[in-house]
Design a protein around this motif. Sequence first.
Motif, PDB file in Angstrom:
ATOM      1  N   GLY A 165     -10.528   3.988   9.476  1.00  0.00           N
ATOM      2  CA  GLY A 165     -10.591   3.991   8.026  1.00  0.00           C
ATOM      3  C   GLY A 165     -11.889   3.388   7.518  1.00  0.00           C
ATOM      4  O   GLY A 165     -12.631   2.738   8.262  1.00  0.00           O
ATOM      5  N   ASN A 166     -12.153   3.620   6.239  1.00  0.00           N
ATOM      6  CA  ASN A 166     -13.423   3.193   5.645  1.00  0.00           C
ATOM      7  C   ASN A 166     -13.274   2.012   4.703  1.00  0.00           C
ATOM      8  O   ASN A 166     -14.236   1.643   4.019  1.00  0.00           O
ATOM      9  CB  ASN A 166     -14.054   4.378   4.903  1.00  0.00           C
ATOM     10  N   ASN A 167     -12.093   1.402   4.666  1.00  0.00           N
ATOM     11  CA  ASN A 167     -11.850   0.297   3.732  1.00  0.00           C
ATOM     12  C   ASN A 167     -12.253  -1.043   4.329  1.00  0.00           C
ATOM     13  O   ASN A 167     -11.443  -1.967   4.472  1.00  0.00           O
ATOM     14  CB  ASN A 167     -10.378   0.277   3.321  1.00  0.00           C
ATOM     15  N   TYR A 168     -13.522  -1.132   4.711  1.00  0.00           N
ATOM     16  CA  TYR A 168     -14.048  -2.398   5.192  1.00  0.00           C
ATOM     17  C   TYR A 168     -15.433  -2.602   4.595  1.00  0.00           C
ATOM     18  O   TYR A 168     -16.111  -1.641   4.232  1.00  0.00           O
ATOM     19  CB  TYR A 168     -14.124  -2.427   6.729  1.00  0.00           C
ATOM     20  N   THR A 169     -15.844  -3.845   4.461  1.00  0.00           N
ATOM     21  CA  THR A 169     -17.203  -4.153   4.049  1.00  0.00           C
ATOM     22  C   THR A 169     -18.026  -4.443   5.294  1.00  0.00           C
ATOM     23  O   THR A 169     -17.475  -4.721   6.372  1.00  0.00           O
ATOM     24  CB  THR A 169     -17.235  -5.383   3.135  1.00  0.00           C
ATOM     25  N   GLY A 171     -15.308   3.654  11.071  1.00  0.00           N
ATOM     26  CA  GLY A 171     -14.857   4.416   9.919  1.00  0.00           C
ATOM     27  C   GLY A 171     -14.238   5.729  10.328  1.00  0.00           C
ATOM     28  O   GLY A 171     -14.082   6.033  11.516  1.00  0.00           O
ATOM     29  N   GLY A 181      -6.914  -4.531   6.355  1.00  0.00           N
ATOM     30  CA  GLY A 181      -7.265  -5.743   5.642  1.00  0.00           C
ATOM     31  C   GLY A 181      -6.184  -6.810   5.775  1.00  0.00           C
ATOM     32  O   GLY A 181      -5.136  -6.595   6.391  1.00  0.00           O
ATOM     33  N   GLN A 198       0.035   5.266   4.924  1.00  0.00           N
ATOM     34  CA  GLN A 198      -1.233   5.651   5.547  1.00  0.00           C
ATOM     35  C   GLN A 198      -0.960   6.191   6.942  1.00  0.00           C
ATOM     36  O   GLN A 198      -0.143   5.634   7.688  1.00  0.00           O
ATOM     37  CB  GLN A 198      -2.183   4.454   5.641  1.00  0.00           C
ATOM     38  N   SER A 245       0.837  -1.194   0.000  1.00  0.00           N
ATOM     39  CA  SER A 245       0.000   0.000   0.000  1.00  0.00           C
ATOM     40  C   SER A 245       0.873   1.244   0.000  1.00  0.00           C
ATOM     41  O   SER A 245       2.086   1.173   0.209  1.00  0.00           O
ATOM     42  CB  SER A 245      -0.897   0.009   1.244  1.00  0.00           C
ATOM     43  N   TRP A 281      -7.589  -0.136  10.242  1.00  0.00           N
ATOM     44  CA  TRP A 281      -7.930  -1.374   9.556  1.00  0.00           C
ATOM     45  C   TRP A 281      -7.273  -1.367   8.181  1.00  0.00           C
ATOM     46  O   TRP A 281      -7.508  -0.472   7.377  1.00  0.00           O
ATOM     47  CB  TRP A 281      -9.443  -1.505   9.416  1.00  0.00           C
ATOM     48  N   THR A 324     -15.143  12.330   4.681  1.00  0.00           N
ATOM     49  CA  THR A 324     -16.101  11.449   4.014  1.00  0.00           C
ATOM     50  C   THR A 324     -17.435  11.503   4.738  1.00  0.00           C
ATOM     51  O   THR A 324     -17.471  11.430   5.982  1.00  0.00           O
ATOM     52  CB  THR A 324     -15.590   9.990   4.018  1.00  0.00           C
TER      53      THR A 324
END
Length: 485
Positions: A326-330, A397, A155, A122, A119, A153, A402
Amino acid sequence: MRALLATSIGVTCATALTLPLAAPAPAAPAQAPVAQAPAAAPAEPAGSTQSLPLRPLTDAVPRSTGKPTESLNPSAAQGLLRRDSHRFSLVGVVWDDADTELHGTVQVRTRATGTTKWSGWQSLETHNTDHAADAGSPERESGTVRGSTAPLWVGDSDGVEVRVRSETAGPRSGAPDTAPLPKGLQVELVDPGDDPEPETAGATPATGTPSAVTPSAGTATPATATPASAAQPGALPEAPALSTAAAESSAVNADLAPLGAAEIPALSKAESEEQAVVAAGAKPFVGPRPRIVTRKGWGADESLRERAFAYTSTVKAAFIHHSATGNNYTCAQAPSVLRSIYRYHVKSSGWRDFGYNFAVDKCGNIYEGRAGGVTKAVLGAHTLGFNTNSMGIAVLGTYSSTNPPAAAVTAIAKLTAWKLGLFGRNPKGKVTLVSGGSGKYKKGAKAKLNVISGHRDGFATECPGIRLYNKLGTARTSSAKLQGR
């Protein structure tokens, strides 16, 4: 977290109990000793934490002048060079002294598991001391609490690189005004473990529902609960496939759902009001109980937390947070995010349990947070200076730039309409709280706040992010309407 006013939480499923509109107010925060459950095989999913010490960085800093480069001062820059690791999904940085702030930047790079893809850098939120137990409280004074960044988060990953720099890190750092980095810096790599097995084999989750949780099937029979301070003697009922700690955590909600249930089903407004105890002739302003995924439902490892439950007198206010992870989760990953944050709060930061009382994901699913019972005034560690007589709700998140999903804002309204209603609070009202000491109010100061406030209202912080904070007016109005006001 330690010796407080004791109450017992042993619960029998067959007993019909009564839910208070406003819980009785003991003189001091209460801590409940736990009842003994029969021996059973543990059922919590396994997870792990890798703790890697950071070392001084001597990377050369390029000069635009073309002159020879100079190295960073080792006391102002630390990190970890790119390296392999065991699998993890959440990362944070901790240090020895919880009272020392990290004045600088913390950045990480991670590699997706089984690939060569790294990545970009961050940033982690470094000003995290405002999410903590109050100064002087047993939890804060336990001797186990450490300073920490907010976790991030990332991943499924199996490689990491870290750099931490003080505010003035550079060739000239070491000047008298350089902010030294805290001692004992280390990176925490958290693996949440596998999701728990579905409650019912073959059940199909509803849209937006985490796969480990079976959705409610139909309307539940109205259930009731006792006040948080009421003694409830008796052994826990048999709990197949539950460890003792898991049975105890579930037992405090066993009047709302079966022991070991993955969720507490939603109720109608009429059913929710039927449970509330109010004065003769008075109208109960209680919103319909929303569906709540229990700690069992999101797979909390109950062996991590402290066994006793800690309570405060009542719930006067709700503080809204973003987790800054962070918002990179489902939404299907939300239980894994929660297990990671929980492990980071307890094993890395040294807290007694998950810090927030409730959590909400981007799909609007609501989760039980700190153990002790969703109807009770559980003492959390979420808003420094104002944990007493309040509850904390974290939206998973980061919402500084955002917009929060409408489903998450709606979930805040639903949860507060119900929980604040149990304690007789108007979501559009004001309340006066006494500060335990924060960056905004000195200890003992009286603060007049909204019943539904943002974290920044009680502490000088960016939390819950300006985009989420700007939606709290909508949440207040919707919450009040759900209460029938």
